[in-house]
Design a protein around this motif. Structure first.
Motif: not given
Length: 577
Positions: A486-489, A504-510, A521-522, A530-532
């Motif tokens: 994934y491309t970051t900022h 929501d019970g799912r793991q996200d990424v920062a 934040v993904f 992972l969403n945009s």
């Protein structure tokens, strides 16, 4: 004494060669686990004690966390991160250090559904160039606090969360030269977390423990004479302080970890010595009752001491350990499957990683050391009280920067990944039958600096997430290789963390972005991808990044350590139905 220690080490070596590591089937885990919802994301968990008579305590883990927490009671409180089902795993430990299998209970935190969005942010002043950062409870109140390492100040900053979900102003503690990586976890099974920090300019790891500040009173009787005074004690394992009584009497008192109290009382030119035992009738206050005898054995003093404990965020440097050259990254967790927290360190200047582990002096706890000889480049063993301290060094590629622990192959054992800045790759180590083995290298983005393990596609297995300071990318791996990018900022992505941001019970990424002064934040979507990214502003030059609930509202925040502005920034999330 030296002969005795040598004999112990000889016996240990024999058991290492011929022993085998396993959990004890002779020790029963706790039963009757009851989970009670307290408030928001807080749950009380209780259990029936094991029927074994020599049980000294219980170790528990929440979800896939590699860190083990310890208690000698039959209940505890935990806070879960995000909505959904969470798993509470607990084992028993006996007085010789053997642990049972884990028993598991499910915590259901799914009372409401909501949508989380980035809300406001708060900034807190830290020291000069805050680099590494860790989140955890460091004052025993079951709330997350923040510790950051100030590279140019040679200090750590501690931010304590109060009962209203607010962070205190920083309290600072001195370290050795250029502190970087920080970790929080209980390494001595006393139920209180320690703070470990590596200092790149000194090749040293500092260990800070939670101090206990004690005030109290003393009454000593000699015949018809009564001496009254006050006591002020401080410490972690051994409390020490001064006694001051009416008249010309003065002295010192020591209270050791095995509840033995020793006196030294001076009256004029005479020195009186005495001892007593600790009798804890209730949690507050603590009472010490005993007898004091003169050094010549003739006069007899009797005494009573009442102590009142005060705990809360006070730290003292309790130990220092040598590392290899220029230690940078640090992580804590059970890396050898013995139910105890270990510390792993990435040594930038030595092309190596170091493992610090403290083992019970029993065969099954350390047989894995023998098998590590085939892979390690260095190993040191020594006795520390009733524990075996082991220092193991594994070779890795050029300029290892970040390191993390997680179960990457769903075998219930913690594995390890280390990213190498100059080599542009990652070394992976997997546990097999209680043995930590190198599993090869995987190419990452250019100049990786941070790595984190977490389940970001809801398959029950921890993936490996890396950020790239040289390419502005976020890469997702399994031990078999790359599964997504994934491309970051911006082109300089720094610290990365995994956690449930939108409840929501799912793991996200920062991930933090050094050039644009933002954090990306993904959010994990319903398709398990992972969403945009969504980005928000930080302080100047953010580095370390953490996801954790640090305001006691049941929703995780995103925290960055901003190196050039000497701040930490906390991003809060709001939710709507």
């Amino acid at each position: 004494m030296q002969k005795y220690k040598a004999f112990q080490i000889l016996l240990m070596t024999i058991w290492i060669v011929f022993g085998s590591i396993s959990l004890s089937i002779a020790i029963a885990p706790p039963t009757g686990i009851i989970v009670t919802h307290e408030k928001d994301n807080a749950f009380d968990v209780s259990w029936k004690p094991s029927e074994d008579k020599d049980i000294m305590g219980y170790g528990y883990q929440l979800d896939s966390s590699p860190v083990v927490s310890w208690t000698n009671g039959t209940k505890t409180s935990v806070r879960v991160a995000g909505k959904g089902l969470h798993h509470f795993c607990i084992c028993s430990i006996n007085t010789v250090g053997e642990i049972s299998f884990y028993a598991t209970a499910v915590i259901d935190y799914s009372f409401n559904t909501s949508k989380e969005q980035i809300g406001s942010s708060s900034t807190y002043q830290a020291g000069a160039w805050p680099a590494g950062m860790a989140v955890g409870d460091i004052n025993g109140d079951n709330l997350n606090d923040i510790v950051c390492a100030n590279y140019n100040d040679n200090t750590i900053s501690v931010f304590i969360q109060d009962n209203n979900g607010r962070l205190s102003e920083q309290a600072t503690y001195s370290t050795f030269l250029n502190p970087l990586g920080v970790g929080i976890g209980d390494i001595d099974l006393d139920g209180r977390n320690e703070i470990s920090v590596v200092c790149a300019g000194a090749d040293i790891m500092n260990i800070f423990g939670q101090a206990v500040i004690i005030d109290g009173s003393i009454t000593i009787k000699y015949g018809t004479t009564t001496l009254d005074g006050t006591i002020s004690l401080s410490g972690v394992k051994t409390f020490s302080g001064e006694i001051k009584v009416e008249g010309e009497q003065s002295g010192s008192i020591w209270i050791s970890s095995d509840n033995l109290c020793l006196f030294q009382l001076k009256q004029g030119t005479s020195t009186l010595f005495g001892s007593c035992t600790l009798s804890e009738q209730s949690s507050e206050p603590v009472r010490l009752i005993g007898e004091i005898k003169a050094s010549d054995g003739m006069a007899a003093y009797t005494g009573k001491i009442t102590l009142k404990k005060e705990t809360g965020g006070h730290l003292i440097n309790i130990a220092n350990y040598a590392t290899e050259r220029a230690p940078y990254g640090l992580s804590m967790g059970d890396i050898n499957g013995d139910g105890r927290n270990d510390i792993v360190v990435a040594n930038l200047g030595a092309e190596s990683i170091s493992i610090f582990t403290w083992l019970a002096n029993i065969p099954r706890s350390y047989s894995y050391l023998y098998h590590s000889f085939a892979f390690a480049k260095k190993m040191i063993l020594r006795l520390e009280g009733d524990k075996i301290f082991a220092y193991i060094v594994y070779p890795v590629d050029k300029m290892p920067f970040g390191i993390d622990i997680g179960d990457m192959n769903m075998d219930g054992l913690q594995d390890m990944a280390c990213v190498n800045y100059q080599s542009g790759n990652m070394n992976v180590f997997l546990q097999e039958n209680g043995i930590l083995k190198p599993s090869g290298t995987i190419t990452t983005g250019p100049n990786p600096t941070s790595v984190k393990c977490g389940d970001i596609n809801s398959d029950g297995m921890a993936e490996i997430v890396t950020s790239s300071l040289g390419g502005g990318s976020l890469s997702i791996f399994t031990p078999a290789g790359l599964i997504g990018t994934y491309t970051t900022h911006d082109a300089r992505s720094g610290g990365v963390d995994v956690g449930d941001i939108n409840n929501d019970g799912r793991q996200d990424v920062a991930v933090s972005n050094d050039t644009s002064n933002t954090v990306s934040v993904f959010i994990q979507g319903k398709d398990d991808r992972l969403n945009s990214q969504t980005s928000c502003k930080t302080g100047t030059s953010p580095g370390s990044c953490k996801i954790a609930d640090i305001n006691n509202d049941g929703i995780n925040e995103v925290i960055t350590a901003d190196a050039q502005s000497n701040t930490i920034t906390v991003h809060y999330f709001v939710h709507s139905k």
